[in-house]
Write an enzyme that holds these catalytic residues in place. Sequence first.
Site, mmCIF file in Angstrom:
data_model
loop_
_atom_site.group_PDB
_atom_site.id
_atom_site.type_symbol
_atom_site.label_atom_id
_atom_site.label_comp_id
_atom_site.label_asym_id
_atom_site.label_seq_id
_atom_site.Cartn_x
_atom_site.Cartn_y
_atom_site.Cartn_z
ATOM 1 N N GLY A 180 -51.924 -15.564 -41.441
ATOM 2 C CA GLY A 180 -50.855 -16.537 -41.209
ATOM 3 C C GLY A 180 -51.125 -17.859 -41.891
ATOM 4 O O GLY A 180 -50.254 -18.412 -42.568
ATOM 5 N N HIS A 206 -50.213 -8.169 -45.197
ATOM 6 C CA HIS A 206 -51.279 -8.468 -44.247
ATOM 7 C C HIS A 206 -52.630 -8.003 -44.807
ATOM 8 O O HIS A 206 -53.310 -7.160 -44.200
ATOM 9 C CB HIS A 206 -50.983 -7.755 -42.913
ATOM 10 C CG HIS A 206 -51.514 -8.452 -41.703
ATOM 11 N ND1 HIS A 206 -50.908 -9.542 -41.138
ATOM 12 C CD2 HIS A 206 -52.614 -8.211 -40.942
ATOM 13 C CE1 HIS A 206 -51.584 -9.936 -40.077
ATOM 14 N NE2 HIS A 206 -52.640 -9.150 -39.947
ATOM 15 N N ASP A 237 -58.189 -11.163 -40.726
ATOM 16 C CA ASP A 237 -57.890 -12.373 -39.967
ATOM 17 C C ASP A 237 -57.487 -13.462 -40.955
ATOM 18 O O ASP A 237 -57.819 -13.404 -42.139
ATOM 19 C CB ASP A 237 -59.134 -12.803 -39.172
ATOM 20 C CG ASP A 237 -58.847 -13.932 -38.182
ATOM 21 O OD1 ASP A 237 -57.666 -14.152 -37.856
ATOM 22 O OD2 ASP A 237 -59.810 -14.588 -37.749
#
Length: 260
Positions: free
Chosen positions: A183, A176, A180
């Site tokens: 995904g 991660h 932002d």
Amino acid sequence: MTIQLEALLQAVEADKARLDAARPLPPHTVASLREKLALEWTYHSNAIEGNTLTLRETKVVLEGITVGGKSLREHFEATNHRDAILYVEEIVSQGESLSEWMIRNIHRLVLKGIDDQEAGAYRRENVVISGASTTPPDFLHLPQEMQQLIEWDQAAKTLHPIERAAQLHTRFVKIHPFVDGNGRTARLLLNFELMKSGYPPAIIRKEDRLTYYDSLDEACDGGNFDGITELVASAVQRSLEVYLSVLGLGNASRSGGASV
């Protein structure tokens, strides 16, 4: 690997062999298929993250038309994702290997005009992923974690391409590295890995979001990649079926184990 997953991968390979045997494909057919899959890829990848544009609305936004009642961010998410797909196609055609520079470029395109300060920049703070069983590494460890991801990819050549793509996707999600857009970037990396091995893109559908999140959590927390690999393989098979159907080579090889 389960018997079910092994059978599914064999069915995918059979379908891919039929498609490869039909090459070179008619250029207008290829162009229309690319446009169709890119639209669906953009719609579903954004919808998974909460974008409310419908498939048809996504299409008109990509054609340059503004949709009333939708936010500017949602418009940018559609056009940015289209641009990121074009970039992935370009680097695949050039035979480039995975690199941090490439990952940053993909992310920069994903967040362009949405958050230019964070676009392409590793996060400078710690975060948690809502609903996940694991916590991403401390931001101070990101350079090392990302370097290890690249080294893993270089050493994972013995894995089946679909296994490798699913694992790359999952390992990136676990790190991660951005505030932002992780995904969307992860699914673009998934398909970079698949496309460079000659597979069509895997489109993770909005309606499979719960299965997708559960299989990612199982892989990140317990190291079992079978679920996410099966989901990706089923998505690749759906894309292969689209190609084979348009070419008049329908009745693709379906595995009884495909459940997503």
